[in-house]
Write an enzyme that holds these catalytic residues in place. Structure first.
Site, mmCIF file in Angstrom:
data_model
loop_
_atom_site.group_PDB
_atom_site.id
_atom_site.type_symbol
_atom_site.label_atom_id
_atom_site.label_comp_id
_atom_site.label_asym_id
_atom_site.label_seq_id
_atom_site.Cartn_x
_atom_site.Cartn_y
_atom_site.Cartn_z
ATOM 1 N N GLY A 50 -3.875 -3.920 -12.039
ATOM 2 C CA GLY A 50 -2.888 -4.149 -10.991
ATOM 3 C C GLY A 50 -1.520 -3.755 -11.519
ATOM 4 O O GLY A 50 -1.093 -4.262 -12.569
ATOM 5 N N ALA A 51 -0.830 -2.852 -10.840
ATOM 6 C CA ALA A 51 0.418 -2.298 -11.365
ATOM 7 C C ALA A 51 1.437 -3.365 -11.758
ATOM 8 O O ALA A 51 1.977 -3.321 -12.863
ATOM 9 C CB ALA A 51 1.012 -1.320 -10.351
ATOM 10 N N ARG A 85 -1.005 3.438 -19.675
ATOM 11 C CA ARG A 85 -1.363 3.738 -18.281
ATOM 12 C C ARG A 85 -0.227 4.542 -17.665
ATOM 13 O O ARG A 85 0.748 3.970 -17.180
ATOM 14 C CB ARG A 85 -1.592 2.470 -17.449
ATOM 15 C CG ARG A 85 -2.639 1.528 -17.937
ATOM 16 C CD ARG A 85 -4.085 1.687 -17.509
ATOM 17 N NE ARG A 85 -4.484 2.491 -16.423
ATOM 18 C CZ ARG A 85 -5.151 2.044 -15.354
ATOM 19 N NH1 ARG A 85 -5.383 0.778 -15.178
ATOM 20 N NH2 ARG A 85 -5.601 2.873 -14.458
ATOM 21 N N ASP A 225 0.559 2.307 -6.885
ATOM 22 C CA ASP A 225 0.914 2.299 -8.301
ATOM 23 C C ASP A 225 2.202 3.078 -8.566
ATOM 24 O O ASP A 225 2.867 2.832 -9.560
ATOM 25 C CB ASP A 225 -0.229 2.889 -9.129
ATOM 26 C CG ASP A 225 -1.410 1.933 -9.203
ATOM 27 O OD1 ASP A 225 -1.531 1.239 -10.218
ATOM 28 O OD2 ASP A 225 -2.196 1.874 -8.238
ATOM 29 N N ASN A 235 -2.350 5.683 -5.559
ATOM 30 C CA ASN A 235 -3.059 4.411 -5.526
ATOM 31 C C ASN A 235 -4.494 4.669 -5.984
ATOM 32 O O ASN A 235 -4.892 5.813 -6.232
ATOM 33 C CB ASN A 235 -3.025 3.811 -4.110
ATOM 34 C CG ASN A 235 -3.447 2.356 -4.088
ATOM 35 O OD1 ASN A 235 -2.991 1.552 -4.902
ATOM 36 N ND2 ASN A 235 -4.320 1.993 -3.168
ATOM 37 N N LYS A 236 -5.265 3.616 -6.082
ATOM 38 C CA LYS A 236 -6.649 3.742 -6.523
ATOM 39 C C LYS A 236 -7.362 4.855 -5.759
ATOM 40 O O LYS A 236 -7.228 4.974 -4.539
ATOM 41 C CB LYS A 236 -7.386 2.417 -6.314
ATOM 42 C CG LYS A 236 -8.850 2.438 -6.723
ATOM 43 C CD LYS A 236 -9.002 2.670 -8.198
ATOM 44 C CE LYS A 236 -10.479 2.724 -8.593
ATOM 45 N NZ LYS A 236 -10.641 3.023 -10.031
#
Length: 336
Positions: A50-51, A85, A225, A235-236
């Site tokens: 989770g960002a 990340r 993100d 995003n994912k």
């Protein structure tokens, strides 16, 4: 007792504990961070994810490191955390904030990390309230990945909006994308929906098109993100697919994120670095339940962690500072 606690973090004066999200929903296991390498390992295997949570946990990891090693190279430590990340801009935001305190000493880093934690709680509640304002009683909402309290210090981002709507007495039905390949929707969001008492159904990612074609989705809410200056966002992986489908079926598509996720220095989505992950995640599945492979062990795999959704497919950006269209995001009106 922890000095601070969220759904996924316990903050002690000398250590950080995290809820291992790879073991949910089968087990709630709390693990301790005792080094930079331990944080990096936890983030890389998505035990911490989770960002916002990645950024906050990095801040406390760096603050603890500075207190334990006052003569060490704090900048090198921050650089190592930053590289873990590359897509999630919240990580950069939190580390930038701590680096600005280097000259003031370790206690200043600790105080700044505490302030970031409280800031995220406030940001979550603000954006969740704004997101809940967009929902109506009886809405059927589709989500992707996990954007709840597990991913932040507060109520969450997109799921936070659902939680606030529920607290206001709205009845919702949530469709939870399982979110391949690591099933954060099936494992985490379904677990949070049950915990919140929100009516939901779990679906395979590939079922979303049929669901929209049948007229069963009123709104889509996802997290982010990184949001670019022009409104493109990462995003994912699988989010872009939902946005295309929503555009075709004329379903409102909202991005819910804090202002700290907007990267004004990143002009468009083409500039966002996209992390490539281990192909083993696609060849099979592993978790608290065990491990199984369904593809040849040497099958070549393309496994981006994120995809980029163009701003043209977004109905609105729901931030803690307001609800914006692409033009407003481009003018920087989101800034507090």
């Amino acid at each position: 007792m922890p000095q601070l606690q969220s759904r996924s973090l316990r903050i002690h004066a000398d250590a950080l504990e995290y809820l291992d999200q790879t073991r949910l929903p089968q087990a709630e296991s709390w693990e301790r961070i005792d080094s930079l390498a331990a944080w990096q390992a936890a983030v890389k295997r998505l035990a911490i994810r989770g960002a916002p949570l990645i950024g906050l946990s990095a801040a406390f990891t760096l603050a603890h490191y500075a207190k334990a090693y006052p003569d060490a190279d704090w900048q090198a430590a921050s650089d190592a955390l930053r590289a873990t990340r590359p897509t999630a801009v919240n990580l950069m935001y939190c580390l930038d904030a701590l680096e600005a305190c280097f000259d003031a000493g370790a206690d200043a880093l600790w105080a700044r990390a505490l302030a970031l934690f409280e800031e995220d709680r406030a940001l979550c509640l603000a954006m969740a309230e704004r997101g809940a304002d967009l929902l109506r009683d009886g809405d059927r909402v589709l989500t992707h990945c996990n954007t709840g309290a597990l991913a932040t210090a507060g109520v969450g981002t997109a799921i936070g909006a659902l939680a606030v709507a529920k607290s206001r007495g709205l009845k919702l039905h949530v469709y939870v994308d399982e979110t391949r390949p690591l099933l954060q929707g099936g494992r985490l969001t379904a677990w949070e929906m049950a915990d919140l008492g929100i009516d939901y159904q779990l679906i395979c990612d590939s079922m979303a098109a049929s669901l929209m074609a049948a007229g069963k989705v009123d709104k889509i809410m996802v997290g982010a993100d990184r949001i670019c200056a022009n409104g493109d966002f990462a995003n994912k992986v699988g989010t872009y697919m939902l946005a295309v489908l929503a555009h075709y079926h004329q379903v409102p598509f909202y991005v819910v994120a804090p202002y700290t996720t907007v990267d004004a220095a990143c002009a468009t989505g083409a500039e966002i670095p996209i992390e490539q992950r281990d192909g083993a995640e696609v060849r099979g599945v592993a978790g608290a339940f065990g491990e199984v492979n369904w593809a040849p062990t040497d099958a070549p795999v393309w496994n981006p962690a994120f995809d980029v959704t163009p701003a043209a497919l977004v109905t609105g950006w729901v931030l803690d500072t307001g609800v914006f269209d692409a033009a407003a995001i481009g003018r920087g009106e989101h800034c507090p």
